[in-house]
Scaffold this motif. Sequence first.
Motif, mmCIF file in Angstrom:
data_model
loop_
_atom_site.group_PDB
_atom_site.id
_atom_site.type_symbol
_atom_site.label_atom_id
_atom_site.label_comp_id
_atom_site.label_asym_id
_atom_site.label_seq_id
_atom_site.Cartn_x
_atom_site.Cartn_y
_atom_site.Cartn_z
ATOM 1 N N ILE A 53 0.860 -1.181 0.000
ATOM 2 C CA ILE A 53 0.000 0.000 0.000
ATOM 3 C C ILE A 53 0.894 1.229 0.000
ATOM 4 C CG2 ILE A 53 -1.802 1.262 1.233
ATOM 5 C CD1 ILE A 53 -2.541 -1.484 2.541
ATOM 6 N N CYS A 54 0.786 2.026 -1.045
ATOM 7 C CA CYS A 54 1.644 3.195 -1.201
ATOM 8 C C CYS A 54 0.793 4.452 -1.229
ATOM 9 C CB CYS A 54 2.443 3.070 -2.487
ATOM 10 S SG CYS A 54 3.620 4.402 -2.744
ATOM 11 N N PHE A 64 8.237 8.425 0.409
ATOM 12 C CA PHE A 64 6.824 8.052 0.425
ATOM 13 C C PHE A 64 6.575 7.040 1.527
ATOM 14 C CE2 PHE A 64 9.234 5.435 -2.451
ATOM 15 C CZ PHE A 64 8.825 4.141 -2.172
ATOM 16 N N HIS A 65 5.290 6.861 1.857
ATOM 17 C CA HIS A 65 4.867 5.859 2.830
ATOM 18 C C HIS A 65 4.455 4.606 2.077
ATOM 19 C CE1 HIS A 65 4.716 8.416 6.440
ATOM 20 N NE2 HIS A 65 4.415 9.375 5.585
ATOM 21 N N TYR A 66 4.909 3.459 2.572
ATOM 22 C CA TYR A 66 4.592 2.171 1.955
ATOM 23 C C TYR A 66 4.324 1.188 3.084
ATOM 24 C CZ TYR A 66 5.104 -2.073 -0.873
ATOM 25 O OH TYR A 66 4.887 -3.277 -1.506
ATOM 26 N N ALA A 67 3.305 0.359 2.922
ATOM 27 C CA ALA A 67 3.008 -0.667 3.922
ATOM 28 C C ALA A 67 2.924 -2.030 3.255
ATOM 29 C CB ALA A 67 1.694 -0.367 4.641
ATOM 30 N N ALA A 68 3.515 -3.028 3.899
ATOM 31 C CA ALA A 68 3.327 -4.429 3.540
ATOM 32 C C ALA A 68 2.217 -4.918 4.447
ATOM 33 C CB ALA A 68 4.610 -5.219 3.775
ATOM 34 N N ALA A 69 1.119 -5.428 3.882
ATOM 35 C CA ALA A 69 -0.057 -5.683 4.713
ATOM 36 C C ALA A 69 -0.886 -6.854 4.194
ATOM 37 C CB ALA A 69 -0.934 -4.426 4.741
ATOM 38 N N VAL A 70 -1.808 -7.280 5.055
ATOM 39 C CA VAL A 70 -2.846 -8.243 4.679
ATOM 40 C C VAL A 70 -4.199 -7.623 4.995
ATOM 41 C CG1 VAL A 70 -1.477 -10.343 4.982
ATOM 42 C CG2 VAL A 70 -2.776 -9.436 6.903
ATOM 43 N N LEU A 129 -2.026 0.435 -4.897
ATOM 44 C CA LEU A 129 -1.946 -0.904 -4.318
ATOM 45 C C LEU A 129 -1.131 -1.837 -5.200
ATOM 46 C CD1 LEU A 129 -5.753 -1.332 -3.531
ATOM 47 C CD2 LEU A 129 -3.975 -0.542 -1.951
ATOM 48 N N GLU A 130 -0.375 -2.695 -4.556
ATOM 49 C CA GLU A 130 0.190 -3.870 -5.196
ATOM 50 C C GLU A 130 -0.570 -5.033 -4.572
ATOM 51 O OE1 GLU A 130 4.691 -2.009 -5.477
ATOM 52 O OE2 GLU A 130 4.262 -3.567 -4.010
ATOM 53 N N VAL A 131 -1.157 -5.885 -5.398
ATOM 54 C CA VAL A 131 -1.968 -6.991 -4.887
ATOM 55 C C VAL A 131 -1.273 -8.300 -5.247
ATOM 56 C CG1 VAL A 131 -4.220 -8.108 -4.921
ATOM 57 C CG2 VAL A 131 -4.066 -5.612 -5.092
ATOM 58 N N TYR A 132 -0.865 -9.001 -4.202
ATOM 59 C CA TYR A 132 -0.141 -10.258 -4.352
ATOM 60 C C TYR A 132 -1.064 -11.416 -4.000
ATOM 61 C CZ TYR A 132 3.889 -7.140 -4.211
ATOM 62 O OH TYR A 132 4.784 -6.134 -4.465
ATOM 63 N N ASP A 143 -0.517 -7.671 -9.403
ATOM 64 C CA ASP A 143 -1.232 -6.553 -10.018
ATOM 65 C C ASP A 143 -0.913 -5.246 -9.305
ATOM 66 O OD1 ASP A 143 -2.547 -8.151 -11.922
ATOM 67 O OD2 ASP A 143 -4.088 -8.693 -10.460
ATOM 68 N N ILE A 144 -0.820 -4.190 -10.092
ATOM 69 C CA ILE A 144 -0.618 -2.839 -9.591
ATOM 70 C C ILE A 144 -1.914 -2.071 -9.840
ATOM 71 C CG2 ILE A 144 0.680 -0.688 -9.892
ATOM 72 C CD1 ILE A 144 3.068 -2.488 -10.757
ATOM 73 N N TYR A 145 -2.486 -1.532 -8.766
ATOM 74 C CA TYR A 145 -3.748 -0.797 -8.842
ATOM 75 C C TYR A 145 -3.452 0.688 -8.696
ATOM 76 C CZ TYR A 145 -6.652 -4.999 -8.122
ATOM 77 O OH TYR A 145 -7.296 -6.205 -8.244
ATOM 78 N N VAL A 146 -3.764 1.449 -9.751
ATOM 79 C CA VAL A 146 -3.558 2.894 -9.752
ATOM 80 C C VAL A 146 -4.921 3.555 -9.570
ATOM 81 C CG1 VAL A 146 -2.727 4.870 -11.079
ATOM 82 C CG2 VAL A 146 -1.568 2.656 -11.286
ATOM 83 N N PRO A 147 -5.101 4.351 -8.495
ATOM 84 C CA PRO A 147 -6.412 4.974 -8.254
ATOM 85 C C PRO A 147 -6.722 6.047 -9.302
ATOM 86 C CG PRO A 147 -4.802 5.835 -6.717
ATOM 87 C CD PRO A 147 -4.107 4.758 -7.502
ATOM 88 N N VAL A 148 -7.928 5.975 -9.860
ATOM 89 C CA VAL A 148 -8.345 6.957 -10.862
ATOM 90 C C VAL A 148 -9.716 7.512 -10.502
ATOM 91 C CG1 VAL A 148 -6.948 6.022 -12.749
ATOM 92 C CG2 VAL A 148 -9.274 5.153 -12.394
#
Length: 149
Positions: A53-54, A64-70, A129-132, A143-148
């Motif tokens: 999560i960026c 930047f802020h980045y989180a590794a999360a579930v 978002l990066e979705v693993y 997948d890389i999710y770019v907010p639009v």
Amino acid sequence: MQGKIVSVDEFKAVGMTYFGDNNNGEIPKMWQIFNQKFMEISNMSKPVLFYGICDSDMDEQGRFHYAAAVGVDSFENVPETMVTKTIPAGNYLVYTYEGDIKNLGEFYGKIFETYLPQSGHEMDMRPQLEVYDDRFMKTGAFDIYVPVK
């Protein structure tokens, strides 16, 4: 490359966070630690998806802020060393990355310099978002999710 538009419902996540420019590979190191600790998280959503999560805004030094999360169903019993994140609902352009992880920065550059401008969409200031999912363990794809808007 064409991204596909996906609508994401609001969700909660718990994980470890990093702030910096990742010039020394701090994010992969954080993921190694997180992968050893994520089972401490209560109330994980099923199926378990892992998120990078960026926050969309960088500071003037490129940090930047980045989180590794579930994903989680609730914020109960969050481990002391972890943070909570609520990801707001919205539309995303989704791109699948299938290369060597060391080239990820170059792929992000293509997204923001070429693919997004050509898409006709305007970026929204929500987290990227990066979705693993299980593909990542099999082939390295995610997948890389770019907010639009």
